[in-house]
Design an enzyme around this catalytic site. Structure first.
Site, PDB file in Angstrom:
ATOM      1  N   ARG A  97       0.821  -1.221   0.000  1.00 31.28           N
ATOM      2  CA  ARG A  97       0.000   0.000   0.000  1.00 31.28           C
ATOM      3  C   ARG A  97       0.852   1.268   0.000  1.00 31.28           C
ATOM      4  NH1 ARG A  97      -1.084   1.664   5.007  1.00 31.28           N
ATOM      5  NH2 ARG A  97      -1.583  -0.229   6.126  1.00 31.28           N
TER       6      ARG A  97
ATOM      7  N   ASP B   5      -9.573  20.166 -11.207  1.00 32.40           N
ATOM      8  CA  ASP B   5      -9.871  18.887 -11.853  1.00 32.40           C
ATOM      9  C   ASP B   5      -9.538  19.070 -13.333  1.00 32.40           C
ATOM     10  OD1 ASP B   5     -11.119  16.739 -13.171  1.00 32.40           O
ATOM     11  OD2 ASP B   5     -12.691  16.580 -11.641  1.00 32.40           O
TER      12      ASP B   5
HETATM   13  C1  LIG Z   1     -14.694  15.795 -14.364  1.00 30.50           C
HETATM   14  C2  LIG Z   1     -14.712  14.524 -13.575  1.00 30.50           C
HETATM   15  N1  LIG Z   1     -13.960  14.427 -12.489  1.00 30.50           N
HETATM   16  C3  LIG Z   1     -13.951  13.316 -11.744  1.00 30.50           C
HETATM   17  C4  LIG Z   1     -14.719  12.227 -12.065  1.00 30.50           C
HETATM   18  C5  LIG Z   1     -14.719  11.028 -11.176  1.00 30.50           C
HETATM   19  O1  LIG Z   1     -13.930   9.996 -11.648  1.00 30.50           O
HETATM   20  P1  LIG Z   1     -14.249   8.476 -11.267  1.00 30.50           P
HETATM   21  O2  LIG Z   1     -15.484   8.100 -12.014  1.00 30.50           O
HETATM   22  O3  LIG Z   1     -13.018   7.751 -11.656  1.00 30.50           O
HETATM   23  O4  LIG Z   1     -14.480   8.438  -9.782  1.00 30.50           O
HETATM   24  C6  LIG Z   1     -15.506  12.261 -13.204  1.00 30.50           C
HETATM   25  C7  LIG Z   1     -16.321  11.095 -13.599  1.00 30.50           C
HETATM   26  O5  LIG Z   1     -17.183  11.153 -14.438  1.00 30.50           O
HETATM   27  C8  LIG Z   1     -15.519  13.443 -13.985  1.00 30.50           C
HETATM   28  O6  LIG Z   1     -16.303  13.566 -15.071  1.00 30.50           O
END
Ligand SMILES: Cc1ncc(COP(=O)(O)O)c(C=O)c1O
Length: 398
Positions: A63, A188
């Site tokens: 881990r 993000d």
């Molecule tokens: C912009 C964005 N960030 C994060 C995520 C989350 O990712 P995960 O589905 O791998 O948890 C998504 C999933 O659709 C997404 O569209």
């Protein structure tokens, strides 16, 4: 080195491969199924703390710095242009960890109104329960975000372009305001990936990739990655380790394999997506196309300034039509499956309603918002498929 080359070379260093068994000349790192990591002698075991002090990323346990996962983390940190990265079992796990790593009871976080809905649910649910105040901001706020900063604001969380509606954010202006107030800026970066947006060159401190999407690229694994600056790394890695977060080696391998071809796949998603978006603009059934690379898109100038390309995900707003007409359009599509996750090789379609999600802004639209993910098919087939879909829609729309 050009960014597309970096996707191939990042994290690969066979000459100084730290794997003591060597790789027998095999190009990719092995998938180690591992929990225990053993040591050849008591002396080596006793030397471990000192070795870990010298190199924090010393393999230690299944881990904690697992060799296959570490290969992915090193490659992604290099490609994203950050200091280091930490791999998580999903994009949402990565987002949740990043937020928790920097926020405590009494703190305040600013989150863009157009952020991925489960990020908002996590903030309202878990962070709210922990006593963190959450404020949502208009993603087009730019430098005006300074007015929303409070003395206790520790994090600003951006996602540009935003989920479903693709608003662009002025990331450098938001970074300047966040830093002036002593907060970190998280972003993000899943939509653009580090091929088309280099977060750390625009003032981001913590970048997040839902690796599930374009990094894995084949709709067959869940992966999340948090990449940070040197300053932001200690709290993030400490939280990740304390919370027992880790990515399994098979998924790490799939992500690393996907990463190698991302520089070739994404330009195709971009070109296909734009071809379909431009065709959709001329359709009488379509009210608006929400695609950052289209000139009329609000925020197009920011996209041109900060991004070097677009991925295959965008939305359209249809003119109002009955549910049966929408169903005939969607259900009869041959190449577009109805589904949520995106970034794989295949095309997808998804109806969504931002009005139910937004709180800082108001979503108004003539009809149904439909999000498309444009895959690697020949776009002429996709366009023919959509044209037939609009024929079905029109037949029931009267
Ligand atoms: C912009 C964005 N960030 C994060 C995520 C989350 O990712 P995960 O589905 O791998 O948890 C998504 C999933 O659709 C997404 O569209």
């Amino acid at each position: 080195m050009k960014q597309k080359t970096r996707f191939i070379t990042a994290g690969r260093d066979p000459a100084t491969n730290p794997d003591p068994l060597g790789r027998h000349g095999v190009v990719n790192p092995p998938v180690y199924h591992a929990s225990t990591i053993v040591y050849p002698s008591l002396a080596e075991f006793r030397a471990l703390p000192e070795r870990r002090q010298r190199d924090e990323q010393q393999t230690f346990y299944g881990r904690v710095y697992h060799p296959t996962t570490l290969a992915l983390e090193r490659a992604v940190a290099d490609i994203e242009g950050g200091y280091r990265s930490f791999a998580f079992p999903s994009g949402l796990a990565a987002i949740a960890a990043a937020l928790q790593a920097f926020l405590s009871t009494g703190d305040h976080v600013l989150i863009a109104d157009s952020t991925y809905f489960p990020t908002r649910k996590f903030a309202d649910g878990v962070l709210g329960r922990l006593g963190v105040a959450v404020t949502y901001y208009d993603p087009t706020i730019g430098a005006g975000i300074a007015e929303l900063m409070r003395p206790e604001t520790r994090v600003v969380f951006a996602e540009s372009p935003g989920s479903l509606t693709f608003e662009l954010q002025d990331i450098p202006a938001i970074a300047a305001a966040a830093h002036a107030g002593g907060a970190v800026l998280m972003a993000d970066n899943t939509w653009a990936t580090a091929l088309y947006f280099r977060p750390f060159e625009h003032g981001v401190d913590v970048s997040i990739q839902a690796g599930t999407k374009y990094i894995v690229g084949h709709s067959d694994a869940m992966v999340g990655l948090v990449i940070t600056t040197r300053e932001a790394w200690p709290p993030l890695s400490e939280f990740g380790h304390l919370a027992g977060q880790c990515l399994g080696p098979d998924d790490a391998y799939l992500a690393l394999r996907g990463l190698r071809t991302l520089g070739a796949r994404l330009p195709r998603h971009y070109a296909n997506g734009l071809a379909v978006a431009e065709w959709l603009m001329a359709r009488p059934e379509v009210d608006r196309v929400l695609h950052p690379a289209l000139k009329h898109h609000p925020g197009h100038d920011l996209w041109r300034r900060d991004f070097s390309g677009a991925s295959g995900l965008f939305s359209v707003v249809l003119k109002a039509c009955p549910e049966a007409a929408l169903a005939a359009f969607i259900d009869g599509l041959e190449y577009f499956a109805l589904g949520g996750s995106w970034g794989g090789y295949e095309s997808l379609v998804l109806p969504a309603d931002p009005a139910k999600i937004r709180t800082a802004t108001t979503w108004q639209a003539a009809g149904q918002l439909v999000r498309f993910h444009i895959g690697l098919e020949d776009p002429r087939d996709l366009i023919d498929d959509l044209a037939a879909g609009f024929d079905r829609l029109r037949a029931l729309a009267r």
